[in-house]
Design a protein around this motif. Structure first.
Motif, PDB file in Angstrom:
ATOM      1  N   ILE A 181      36.305 -71.155 -33.331  1.00 21.31           N
ATOM      2  CA  ILE A 181      36.385 -72.335 -34.204  1.00 21.31           C
ATOM      3  C   ILE A 181      37.849 -72.642 -34.521  1.00 21.31           C
ATOM      4  CG2 ILE A 181      34.098 -71.885 -35.217  1.00 21.31           C
ATOM      5  CD1 ILE A 181      35.413 -70.733 -37.680  1.00 21.31           C
ATOM      6  N   SER A 228      34.219 -79.814 -38.646  1.00 19.21           N
ATOM      7  CA  SER A 228      33.557 -78.700 -37.939  1.00 19.21           C
ATOM      8  C   SER A 228      33.740 -77.404 -38.721  1.00 19.21           C
ATOM      9  CB  SER A 228      34.182 -78.521 -36.545  1.00 19.21           C
ATOM     10  OG  SER A 228      35.502 -78.011 -36.673  1.00 19.21           O
ATOM     11  N   ASP A 229      33.062 -76.335 -38.289  1.00 18.94           N
ATOM     12  CA  ASP A 229      33.346 -74.994 -38.806  1.00 18.94           C
ATOM     13  C   ASP A 229      34.847 -74.740 -38.621  1.00 18.94           C
ATOM     14  OD1 ASP A 229      30.621 -74.877 -38.877  1.00 18.94           O
ATOM     15  OD2 ASP A 229      30.401 -73.271 -37.392  1.00 18.94           O
ATOM     16  N   CYS A 230      35.455 -73.973 -39.498  1.00 23.53           N
ATOM     17  CA  CYS A 230      36.882 -73.682 -39.320  1.00 23.53           C
ATOM     18  C   CYS A 230      37.369 -72.569 -40.235  1.00 23.53           C
ATOM     19  CB  CYS A 230      37.722 -74.933 -39.560  1.00 23.53           C
ATOM     20  SG  CYS A 230      37.604 -75.561 -41.234  1.00 23.53           S
TER      21      CYS A 230
END
Lengths: 205, 205
Positions: A28, A105-107
C-alpha cells in the motif's frame, strides 16, 4: 472504509523505516515527505519553508483548539503573531491533504498528527520509540559523512527535535505526544530488528 | 538463557488473559497468582494477607532503592513502620521466587515487577492497557453476579487498583509504571480481540 496506519515516532527510533517497510509488505502507499511537498505546491511556499514552519514552531500561550473558547484572546494573538496564522494555515492545508490521501486507498502515513486528523476513520495508530543510546547509534549510521556531532551534541540534537515534535503534536491535537493511550501499539525498537518485526506486524492488518 | 515474557497491565485491560493465552500458544508455563501462593507457603503467612500487603501498600516518603543513600532516614522509618519492613521482606521473597522460576524454563510472568527483577535476563516486557470505557465493560463481563458497582463507583475502583499497582511498581523499581520506555511493546486492547492478537504476538518469539 480504507485501512489507515499512522506512525508517530521519536527521532532516530527507526519509525520512518518501519512505516516504509510495513507499507511495502502490505503493498500500500506510504506518505511522509510527500505531504510537505504537496503543501508547498498548493501554498506556493518553498518546501524547505513549509518544513521549517512545521518543525520549528514555538510553543504559544493558547493552543488553537482550546482557544475557541477564548476567541478574543486568540484573535488578538493571531493579529499580533503572523507566525501562528501561518502555522495554522499550513496545518489546515496539511489536514485537508491527509484526509484526501485517506479517502483514496489504504495507506501508511508517518507523523504530521495523522492519527488525530483521521481519528473518525479509526486509523491503526503506532508509536515507535527507543532508548537514547540506540537512537544515537541509528543517527550516526544514517548521518551524512560530513556531519560530526559529539555525543553530547547529538543527544541534545535528538532531544530538541523530539521536543519540537511533541510541542507541534500537543498544540494541534490537545493530546500528549507519545502517551500510550493515544496509540494502539507502542513499539520499542531498542532491542529489535525492524526488518524482522515488519512481516509479523503486517499480520495485524 | 530461557525466554522470559513479562506482562504489566492496567486493571480490566485483559493483560492477564493475554498472558495466559500467549503462554498457551507458546506451550510454556504461565505464572500469576501462583507466585503469591508460593510466598504464602514459604513465609507461613495466609495467601490473602500476602496479597493484601502486595496490593494495599501505601506510598511512603523514601523509596527503598533510593533510600540506600539515606540510610539513617530509612532505618528510622523502618523502625517506626513495621508495614514497610513486612512489604520489603515479601518483595525480597517474591524476587527470589521469580528468579527461580526464570531459571527453570521459558515462561510468561504477569505483574509483580518481574520485568525489573529479571532485567539482567533481558525479558521481553509487554504492557497492556485500554481506555476506561473498555476496562469498565470488561470488568462488568467478568464480575461476580453479586457485584453491582455503579459507573462512577466502578471507575473509581479501577483507578484505585491501578494507582496501587503504580505505587507498588514505582516504589520497588524506581521506574515509572506504564511508561513505554520500560517496556518493549505496549498494547492497547480497546479496539482489538485478544484472542486474535495472541497468535500474531507469539510469532515475535
Amino acid at each position: 472504509m480504507n485501512k489507515i496506519i499512522t506512525i508517530g515516532r521519536q527521532f532516530g527510533s527507526g519509525g520512518r523505516e518501519l512505516g516504509r517497510l510495513l507499507a511495502e509488505e502490505l503493498g500500500i502507499p506510504y506518505y511522509d515527505q510527500e505531504i510537505v511537498r504537496e503543501i508547498a505546491d498548493r501554498t506556493l511556499m518553498p518546501e524547505s519553508y513549509v518544513q521549517q514552519i512545521i518543525e520549528q514552531r514555538k510553543i504559544v500561550a493558547f493552543p488553537l483548539h482550546i482557544a475557541k473558547s477564548f476567541q478574543l484572546a486568540t484573535d488578538l494573538q493571531i493579529a499580533t503573531n503572523p507566525k501562528i496564522e501561518e502555522s495554522s494555515a499550513i496545518f489546515n492545508q496539511q489536514s485537508k491533504i491527509i484526509r484526501e490521501i485517506a479517502e483514496k486507498s489504504d495507506c501508511v502515513i508517518v507523523g504530521r498528527c495523522a492519527d488525530y486528523i483521521l481519528k473518525e476513520r479509526n486509523p491503526y495508530r503506532i508509536f515507535v520509540y527507543a532508548d537514547m543510546e540506540k537512537k544515537m547509534k541509528r543517527c550516526r549510521e544514517y548521518a551524512p559523512e560530513n556531519e560530526n556531532f559529539g555525543d553530547k551534541e547529538l543527544e541534545k540534537h535528538i532531544m530538541e527535535i523530539d521536543k519540537r515534535r511533541a510541542s507541534y503534536y500537543n498544540f494541534h491535537t490537545g493530546q500528549k505526544w507519545g502517551d500510550p493511550i493515544n496509540y494502539d501499539l507502542c513499539i520499542n525498537t531498542t532491542n529489535l530488528s525492524i526488518k524482522e518485526i515488519v512481516p509479523i506486524l503486517a499480520k495485524l492488518f
